[in-house]
Design a protein around this motif. Structure first.
Motif, PDB file in Angstrom:
ATOM      1  N   ALA A 105      -5.222  -7.699  -2.197  1.00 28.13           N
ATOM      2  CA  ALA A 105      -4.612  -7.855  -0.866  1.00 28.13           C
ATOM      3  C   ALA A 105      -3.939  -6.558  -0.429  1.00 28.13           C
ATOM      4  N   ILE A 106      -3.214  -5.915  -1.351  1.00 30.32           N
ATOM      5  CA  ILE A 106      -2.563  -4.644  -1.015  1.00 30.32           C
ATOM      6  C   ILE A 106      -3.618  -3.584  -0.713  1.00 30.32           C
ATOM      7  N   GLU A 107      -4.688  -3.569  -1.502  1.00 33.43           N
ATOM      8  CA  GLU A 107      -5.754  -2.595  -1.256  1.00 33.43           C
ATOM      9  C   GLU A 107      -6.337  -2.763   0.148  1.00 33.43           C
ATOM     10  N   ARG A 108      -6.564  -4.005   0.561  1.00 36.35           N
ATOM     11  CA  ARG A 108      -7.107  -4.241   1.906  1.00 36.35           C
ATOM     12  C   ARG A 108      -6.159  -3.727   2.974  1.00 36.35           C
ATOM     13  N   ARG A 109      -4.854  -3.964   2.786  1.00 33.70           N
ATOM     14  CA  ARG A 109      -3.895  -3.520   3.799  1.00 33.70           C
ATOM     15  C   ARG A 109      -3.780  -1.992   3.823  1.00 33.70           C
ATOM     16  N   VAL A 110      -3.826  -1.377   2.655  1.00 31.54           N
ATOM     17  CA  VAL A 110      -3.770   0.094   2.607  1.00 31.54           C
ATOM     18  C   VAL A 110      -5.012   0.681   3.268  1.00 31.54           C
ATOM     19  N   LYS A 111      -6.167   0.150   2.933  1.00 34.68           N
ATOM     20  CA  LYS A 111      -7.406   0.645   3.536  1.00 34.68           C
ATOM     21  C   LYS A 111      -7.395   0.475   5.056  1.00 34.68           C
ATOM     22  N   ALA A 112      -6.786  -0.616   5.531  1.00 33.60           N
ATOM     23  CA  ALA A 112      -6.738  -0.865   6.973  1.00 33.60           C
ATOM     24  C   ALA A 112      -6.003   0.251   7.707  1.00 33.60           C
ATOM     25  N   LEU A 113      -5.089   0.922   7.015  1.00 32.07           N
ATOM     26  CA  LEU A 113      -4.383   2.050   7.622  1.00 32.07           C
ATOM     27  C   LEU A 113      -5.298   3.245   7.838  1.00 32.07           C
ATOM     28  N   ALA A 159       4.971  -0.878   4.115  1.00 32.20           N
ATOM     29  CA  ALA A 159       4.636  -2.075   4.882  1.00 32.20           C
ATOM     30  C   ALA A 159       3.317  -2.689   4.415  1.00 32.20           C
ATOM     31  N   ALA A 160       2.419  -1.842   3.882  1.00 27.68           N
ATOM     32  CA  ALA A 160       1.142  -2.342   3.370  1.00 27.68           C
ATOM     33  C   ALA A 160       1.289  -2.987   1.990  1.00 27.68           C
ATOM     34  N   GLY A 161       2.460  -2.815   1.380  1.00 27.75           N
ATOM     35  CA  GLY A 161       2.709  -3.475   0.103  1.00 27.75           C
ATOM     36  C   GLY A 161       2.872  -2.557  -1.089  1.00 27.75           C
ATOM     37  N   LEU A 162       2.769  -1.250  -0.886  1.00 29.44           N
ATOM     38  CA  LEU A 162       2.938  -0.322  -1.999  1.00 29.44           C
ATOM     39  C   LEU A 162       4.420  -0.169  -2.325  1.00 29.44           C
ATOM     40  N   SER A 163       4.745  -0.245  -3.596  1.00 27.04           N
ATOM     41  CA  SER A 163       6.125  -0.012  -4.013  1.00 27.04           C
ATOM     42  C   SER A 163       6.450   1.469  -3.892  1.00 27.04           C
ATOM     43  N   ARG A 164       7.726   1.788  -3.971  1.00 29.66           N
ATOM     44  CA  ARG A 164       8.147   3.191  -3.912  1.00 29.66           C
ATOM     45  C   ARG A 164       7.513   3.987  -5.056  1.00 29.66           C
TER      46      ARG A 164
END
Length: 216
Positions: A68-76, A97-102
């Motif tokens: 899910a995080i990968e999809r949101r990051v790729k969407a950027l 915001a895409a879900g990646l931690s610091r």
């Protein structure tokens, strides 16, 4: 096998030669080969940056959450893993915001920086011996030996990789040789010595053995 040939990806002919070698070299492994069938170990992603990017992103995350995080990051980035320089230009706010931690953001930025500055060159990496590939990629924050081994196997298709820290490999070896405990590095390397120069193929069969009924 020469040092040069050890750096070349597995071809169908070399896979077949490797399977024949392993059958002769290890009777127990031969039973696994018979049960599993033809070796289908192939390079699954020859884009080295993308392969490492995904490996880092998926670390310490459940598969569904990571996907899910990968999809949101790729969407950027238009639905794909971005080029290193483009990832470096992304804001921390959008990545968080895409879900990646610091921490994960810092690791991925360090990875992108190594590629963008030429500290890691995909072209050069393809011609380096396995040990030098491991040294190069583990210089990146958040990348350890296991990830380097996965790159050698799935990204570069190297024929003689033994992921000594992988739980599945250790568990399969324990079952195969009826060991009391999971084998440590030195014990696993000793077991695998007859498999050279095709330990990658042997590793693939060990993984498959965990979900295959082996008779004998």
């Amino acid at each position: 096998m020469s040092d040069v040939s050890a750096q070349l990806p597995l071809t169908p002919a070399r896979r077949a030669a490797g399977v024949r070698h392993l059958r002769r070299a290890d009777v127990r492994l031969g039973r696994i080969i018979a049960a599993v069938g033809p070796c289908r170990l192939e390079v699954h992603d020859d884009n080295i940056f993308r392969s490492l990017f995904r490996a880092v992103l998926y670390q310490q995350l459940a598969g569904n959450a990571a996907a899910a995080i990968e999809r949101r990051v790729k969407a950027l980035f238009g639905g794909r893993v971005p080029a290193p320089a483009r990832f470096l230009r992304a804001s921390d706010t959008s990545l968080r915001a895409a879900g990646l931690s610091r921490q994960k953001t810092a690791y991925l930025r360090d990875l992108a920086d190594h590629f963008a500055r030429g500290k890691i060159s995909p072209q050069r990496l393809r011609h380096l011996p396995d040990e030098d590939v491991i040294a190069a990629v583990t210089a990146v924050k958040g990348i350890g030996e296991w990830t380097a081994h996965m790159l050698l196997l799935g990204g570069l298709g190297r024929p003689d990789v033994l992921p000594v820290g992988d739980y599945g490999i250790r568990k399969a070896a324990q079952l195969l040789y009826a060991l009391d405990d999971l084998p440590r590095r030195d014990a696993l390397e000793a077991i695998a010595e007859p498999w050279r120069p095709y330990r990658s193929i042997a590793s693939w069969y060990l993984w498959r053995s965990l979900d295959t009924k082996v008779v004998g």
